[in-house]
Scaffold this motif. Structure first.
Motif, PDB file in Angstrom:
ATOM      1  N   MET A  25      17.398   0.487 -16.745  1.00  0.00           N
ATOM      2  CA  MET A  25      16.354  -0.757 -17.273  1.00  0.00           C
ATOM      3  C   MET A  25      15.883  -1.307 -15.906  1.00  0.00           C
ATOM      4  SD  MET A  25      17.402  -4.174 -19.585  1.00  0.00           S
ATOM      5  CE  MET A  25      16.168  -5.182 -19.805  1.00  0.00           C
ATOM      6  N   LEU A  26      14.531  -1.547 -15.868  1.00  0.00           N
ATOM      7  CA  LEU A  26      13.926  -2.282 -14.756  1.00  0.00           C
ATOM      8  C   LEU A  26      14.603  -3.568 -14.652  1.00  0.00           C
ATOM      9  CD1 LEU A  26      11.500  -2.101 -12.923  1.00  0.00           C
ATOM     10  CD2 LEU A  26      10.386  -3.486 -14.800  1.00  0.00           C
ATOM     11  N   THR A  27      14.786  -4.155 -13.568  1.00  0.00           N
ATOM     12  CA  THR A  27      15.128  -5.584 -13.325  1.00  0.00           C
ATOM     13  C   THR A  27      14.293  -6.017 -12.181  1.00  0.00           C
ATOM     14  OG1 THR A  27      16.660  -4.926 -11.358  1.00  0.00           O
ATOM     15  CG2 THR A  27      17.647  -4.744 -13.767  1.00  0.00           C
ATOM     16  N   ALA A  28      14.381  -7.300 -11.964  1.00  0.00           N
ATOM     17  CA  ALA A  28      13.795  -8.016 -10.960  1.00  0.00           C
ATOM     18  C   ALA A  28      14.020  -7.487  -9.600  1.00  0.00           C
ATOM     19  CB  ALA A  28      14.015  -9.435 -10.887  1.00  0.00           C
ATOM     20  N   SER A  29      14.962  -6.849  -9.244  1.00  0.00           N
ATOM     21  CA  SER A  29      15.527  -6.158  -7.963  1.00  0.00           C
ATOM     22  C   SER A  29      14.839  -4.941  -8.096  1.00  0.00           C
ATOM     23  CB  SER A  29      16.967  -6.027  -7.866  1.00  0.00           C
ATOM     24  OG  SER A  29      17.661  -5.388  -8.719  1.00  0.00           O
ATOM     25  N   THR A  30      14.009  -4.223  -9.015  1.00  0.00           N
ATOM     26  CA  THR A  30      13.657  -2.832  -9.076  1.00  0.00           C
ATOM     27  C   THR A  30      12.336  -2.831  -9.393  1.00  0.00           C
ATOM     28  OG1 THR A  30      14.684  -2.191 -10.982  1.00  0.00           O
ATOM     29  CG2 THR A  30      15.997  -1.823  -9.180  1.00  0.00           C
ATOM     30  N   PRO A  31      11.450  -3.489  -8.736  1.00  0.00           N
ATOM     31  CA  PRO A  31      10.203  -3.447  -9.187  1.00  0.00           C
ATOM     32  C   PRO A  31       9.251  -1.909  -8.973  1.00  0.00           C
ATOM     33  CG  PRO A  31      10.059  -4.319  -7.073  1.00  0.00           C
ATOM     34  CD  PRO A  31      11.645  -4.190  -7.560  1.00  0.00           C
ATOM     35  N   ARG A  32       8.411  -2.000 -10.057  1.00  0.00           N
ATOM     36  CA  ARG A  32       7.741  -0.519  -9.943  1.00  0.00           C
ATOM     37  C   ARG A  32       6.912  -0.680  -8.694  1.00  0.00           C
ATOM     38  NH1 ARG A  32       7.115  -2.235 -15.057  1.00  0.00           N
ATOM     39  NH2 ARG A  32       8.261  -0.760 -16.547  1.00  0.00           N
ATOM     40  N   TRP A  33       6.270  -1.854  -8.294  1.00  0.00           N
ATOM     41  CA  TRP A  33       5.457  -1.997  -7.131  1.00  0.00           C
ATOM     42  C   TRP A  33       5.850  -3.433  -6.254  1.00  0.00           C
ATOM     43  CZ3 TRP A  33       1.406   1.456  -6.841  1.00  0.00           C
ATOM     44  CH2 TRP A  33       1.106   2.378  -8.040  1.00  0.00           C
ATOM     45  N   SER A  34       5.722  -3.090  -5.109  1.00  0.00           N
ATOM     46  CA  SER A  34       5.981  -4.491  -4.069  1.00  0.00           C
ATOM     47  C   SER A  34       4.653  -5.059  -4.173  1.00  0.00           C
ATOM     48  CB  SER A  34       6.355  -3.961  -2.962  1.00  0.00           C
ATOM     49  OG  SER A  34       5.446  -3.471  -2.050  1.00  0.00           O
ATOM     50  N   ILE A  35       4.769  -6.415  -3.781  1.00  0.00           N
ATOM     51  CA  ILE A  35       3.866  -7.310  -3.561  1.00  0.00           C
ATOM     52  C   ILE A  35       2.700  -6.653  -2.488  1.00  0.00           C
ATOM     53  CG2 ILE A  35       4.855  -8.830  -1.974  1.00  0.00           C
ATOM     54  CD1 ILE A  35       2.274  -9.666  -4.928  1.00  0.00           C
ATOM     55  N   ASP A  36       3.245  -6.102  -1.543  1.00  0.00           N
ATOM     56  CA  ASP A  36       2.600  -5.596  -0.448  1.00  0.00           C
ATOM     57  C   ASP A  36       1.794  -4.376  -0.793  1.00  0.00           C
ATOM     58  OD1 ASP A  36       3.396  -7.524   1.418  1.00  0.00           O
ATOM     59  OD2 ASP A  36       4.957  -6.245   2.169  1.00  0.00           O
ATOM     60  N   GLU A  37       2.335  -3.442  -1.781  1.00  0.00           N
ATOM     61  CA  GLU A  37       1.731  -2.316  -2.340  1.00  0.00           C
ATOM     62  C   GLU A  37       0.454  -2.956  -2.906  1.00  0.00           C
ATOM     63  OE1 GLU A  37       5.048   1.086  -2.782  1.00  0.00           O
ATOM     64  OE2 GLU A  37       5.039  -0.571  -4.232  1.00  0.00           O
ATOM     65  N   VAL A  38       0.575  -3.783  -4.088  1.00  0.00           N
ATOM     66  CA  VAL A  38      -0.358  -4.209  -4.845  1.00  0.00           C
ATOM     67  C   VAL A  38      -1.582  -4.857  -3.990  1.00  0.00           C
ATOM     68  CG1 VAL A  38      -1.023  -6.004  -6.704  1.00  0.00           C
ATOM     69  CG2 VAL A  38       1.083  -4.507  -6.602  1.00  0.00           C
ATOM     70  N   ALA A  39      -1.143  -5.709  -2.829  1.00  0.00           N
ATOM     71  CA  ALA A  39      -2.216  -6.041  -2.047  1.00  0.00           C
ATOM     72  C   ALA A  39      -2.902  -5.040  -1.365  1.00  0.00           C
ATOM     73  CB  ALA A  39      -1.321  -7.237  -0.848  1.00  0.00           C
ATOM     74  N   ALA A  40      -2.268  -4.005  -0.900  1.00  0.00           N
ATOM     75  CA  ALA A  40      -2.824  -3.045  -0.198  1.00  0.00           C
ATOM     76  C   ALA A  40      -3.901  -2.219  -0.999  1.00  0.00           C
ATOM     77  CB  ALA A  40      -2.067  -1.973   0.220  1.00  0.00           C
ATOM     78  N   ILE A  41      -3.383  -2.094  -2.379  1.00  0.00           N
ATOM     79  CA  ILE A  41      -4.553  -1.369  -3.230  1.00  0.00           C
ATOM     80  C   ILE A  41      -5.571  -2.310  -3.439  1.00  0.00           C
ATOM     81  CG2 ILE A  41      -4.697  -0.858  -5.709  1.00  0.00           C
ATOM     82  CD1 ILE A  41      -1.874   0.061  -5.620  1.00  0.00           C
ATOM     83  N   TYR A  42      -5.439  -3.579  -3.657  1.00  0.00           N
ATOM     84  CA  TYR A  42      -6.564  -4.512  -4.047  1.00  0.00           C
ATOM     85  C   TYR A  42      -7.502  -4.693  -2.962  1.00  0.00           C
ATOM     86  CZ  TYR A  42      -8.757  -8.854  -5.647  1.00  0.00           C
ATOM     87  OH  TYR A  42      -9.761  -9.923  -6.089  1.00  0.00           O
ATOM     88  N   ARG A  43      -6.871  -4.755  -1.739  1.00  0.00           N
ATOM     89  CA  ARG A  43      -7.649  -4.762  -0.545  1.00  0.00           C
ATOM     90  C   ARG A  43      -8.376  -3.587   0.156  1.00  0.00           C
ATOM     91  NH1 ARG A  43      -3.425  -9.133   1.526  1.00  0.00           N
ATOM     92  NH2 ARG A  43      -4.313 -10.926   0.444  1.00  0.00           N
ATOM     93  N   THR A  44      -8.220  -2.638  -0.668  1.00  0.00           N
ATOM     94  CA  THR A  44      -8.954  -1.190  -0.525  1.00  0.00           C
ATOM     95  C   THR A  44     -10.297  -1.328  -0.212  1.00  0.00           C
ATOM     96  OG1 THR A  44      -6.894  -0.066  -1.201  1.00  0.00           O
ATOM     97  CG2 THR A  44      -9.062   1.340  -0.945  1.00  0.00           C
ATOM     98  N   PRO A  45     -10.871  -0.673   0.740  1.00  0.00           N
ATOM     99  CA  PRO A  45     -12.571  -0.708   0.762  1.00  0.00           C
ATOM    100  C   PRO A  45     -12.908  -0.381  -0.571  1.00  0.00           C
ATOM    101  CG  PRO A  45     -11.571   0.347   2.889  1.00  0.00           C
ATOM    102  CD  PRO A  45     -10.555   0.032   2.077  1.00  0.00           C
ATOM    103  N   VAL A  46     -13.911  -1.162  -0.968  1.00  0.00           N
ATOM    104  CA  VAL A  46     -14.456  -1.250  -2.490  1.00  0.00           C
ATOM    105  C   VAL A  46     -14.645   0.184  -3.042  1.00  0.00           C
ATOM    106  CG1 VAL A  46     -16.757  -2.090  -2.398  1.00  0.00           C
ATOM    107  CG2 VAL A  46     -15.332  -2.573  -4.323  1.00  0.00           C
ATOM    108  N   LEU A  47     -15.666   1.093  -2.105  1.00  0.00           N
ATOM    109  CA  LEU A  47     -15.932   2.158  -2.731  1.00  0.00           C
ATOM    110  C   LEU A  47     -14.940   3.156  -2.778  1.00  0.00           C
ATOM    111  CD1 LEU A  47     -19.421   2.659  -0.638  1.00  0.00           C
ATOM    112  CD2 LEU A  47     -18.870   1.988  -3.243  1.00  0.00           C
ATOM    113  N   GLU A  48     -13.861   2.891  -1.889  1.00  0.00           N
ATOM    114  CA  GLU A  48     -12.700   3.999  -1.953  1.00  0.00           C
ATOM    115  C   GLU A  48     -11.809   3.743  -3.145  1.00  0.00           C
ATOM    116  OE1 GLU A  48      -8.702   4.975   0.692  1.00  0.00           O
ATOM    117  OE2 GLU A  48     -10.476   4.324   1.716  1.00  0.00           O
ATOM    118  N   LEU A  49     -11.612   2.244  -3.431  1.00  0.00           N
ATOM    119  CA  LEU A  49     -10.872   1.662  -4.408  1.00  0.00           C
ATOM    120  C   LEU A  49     -11.386   2.088  -5.718  1.00  0.00           C
ATOM    121  CD1 LEU A  49      -8.668  -0.192  -5.578  1.00  0.00           C
ATOM    122  CD2 LEU A  49     -10.248  -1.991  -5.298  1.00  0.00           C
TER     123      LEU A  49
END
Length: 322
Positions: free
Chosen positions: A1-25
């Motif tokens: 079961m997923l818990t708070a200590s085992t996220p699918r995505w870290s905040i750094d991973e989400v930030a890296a995706i969001y901030r990808t150059p827009v055409l590449e994103l």
């Protein structure tokens, strides 16, 4: 079961995706979208306000709040037959999902709740329509009764990040919202949960919202991405239109984080040009709300959407067989 200590995505991973150059994103999101969905298909939804105005919540964006002075007249819960007639019209117009919103802080165990249950039963009997409601906070028993009536999905948006939430709403907590989402999920009802961009939040708040959504015990099956529609008489009336690239980044990031979810281009679409809407579809949005209103705010007309679909070579998702 997923818990708070085992996220699918870290905040750094989400930030890296969001901030990808827009055409590449855009390219990455489009590739994910094509692996999990038909890129030429858009689900058309209809949202009806079945009980309007007079809400005791103080959500800063909402003209239905009793705390604000927006020009929205309070109206009682609609008659069941009138709501069913609207659902039938939506079905004829090509919608395959019918959403009903009531301006309540929470659902009460009273005759009005029984009336909503009857609406759900009657609309499900039409065939070809998914039924979604948004009625405020729910108890576990209410969620169970909605499921028994035939409800397919429940909308309860987180709106923004937990850290920014208190700037927008003071009458309920972030945890209250998460509790309702838990009750809905445990009842076996599909979860519809997203947020609003353009309320004064930072880029970090948008990233945090997407991080929270993607790391719920099960990601929402439906993720509405809304642009704030500033309404005179609300505290956010003076906000300027959110930048379209923020919408594109949020949609693309949601698509990558939650590849099988429906990502819904929701409120604020009237302010987007056809080209801007096309960018949102390319980024992974595969659902829109059709009809002249989204609860109380303006929305593109059905005919305008048909023309847009023609120009872009898109088609409305067909109803599943009963």
């Amino acid at each position: 079961m997923l818990t708070a200590s085992t996220p699918r995505w870290s905040i750094d991973e989400v930030a890296a995706i969001y901030r990808t150059p827009v055409l590449e994103l855009l390219l990455r999101a489009a590739e994910v979208h094509r692996r999990h969905h038909d890129p030429g298909e858009i689900q058309v939804c209809r949202l009806l306000s079945i009980k309007t105005g007079g809400c005791p919540e103080d959500c800063a964006y909402c003209p239905q709040s009793a705390h604000h002075k927006a020009a929205v007249e309070s109206e009682p819960l609609m008659d069941v037959d009138a709501v069913v007639a609207e659902a039938e019209r939506a079905r004829r117009d090509g919608a395959t999902r019918f959403c009903m919103g009531a301006a309540w802080r929470e659902a009460k165990d009273d005759a009005r709740f029984e009336q909503v249950l009857e609406m759900i039963r009657r609309i499900k009997a039409i065939g070809g329509l998914e039924v979604c409601t948004t009625l405020g906070m729910l108890t576990a028993d209410q969620a169970r009764r909605l499921k028994e009536a035939g409800l397919d999905a429940y909308n309860h948006n987180l709106d923004t990040s937990e850290s920014f939430y208190g700037r927008i709403i003071s009458t309920r907590t972030y945890e209250d919202r998460l509790d309702t989402l838990r009750h809905v999920r445990e009842a076996g009802v599909s979860v519809c949960c997203g947020g609003i961009l353009g309320m004064g939040e930072s880029e970090g708040d948008r990233i945090a919202l997407l991080h929270t959504l993607a790391n719920l015990p099960e990601p929402p099956e439906s993720v509405p991405i809304n642009a704030l529609v500033p309404v005179e008489g609300t505290p956010l009336a003076g906000r300027s239109r959110v930048d379209v690239w923020a919408m594109v980044r949020a949609i693309a990031t949601a698509r990558i984080l939650m590849p099988t979810s429906m990502v819904r281009l929701s409120a604020g679409r009237l302010e987007l040009s056809e080209a801007e809407q096309a960018l949102c579809f390319l980024a992974g949005a595969n659902s829109i709300f059709a009809g002249e209103k989204l609860l109380t705010t303006p929305n593109p007309e059905v005919d305008a959407d048909r023309l847009l679909f023609e120009r872009l070579g898109l088609r409305a998702r067909e109803a599943s067989p009963r």
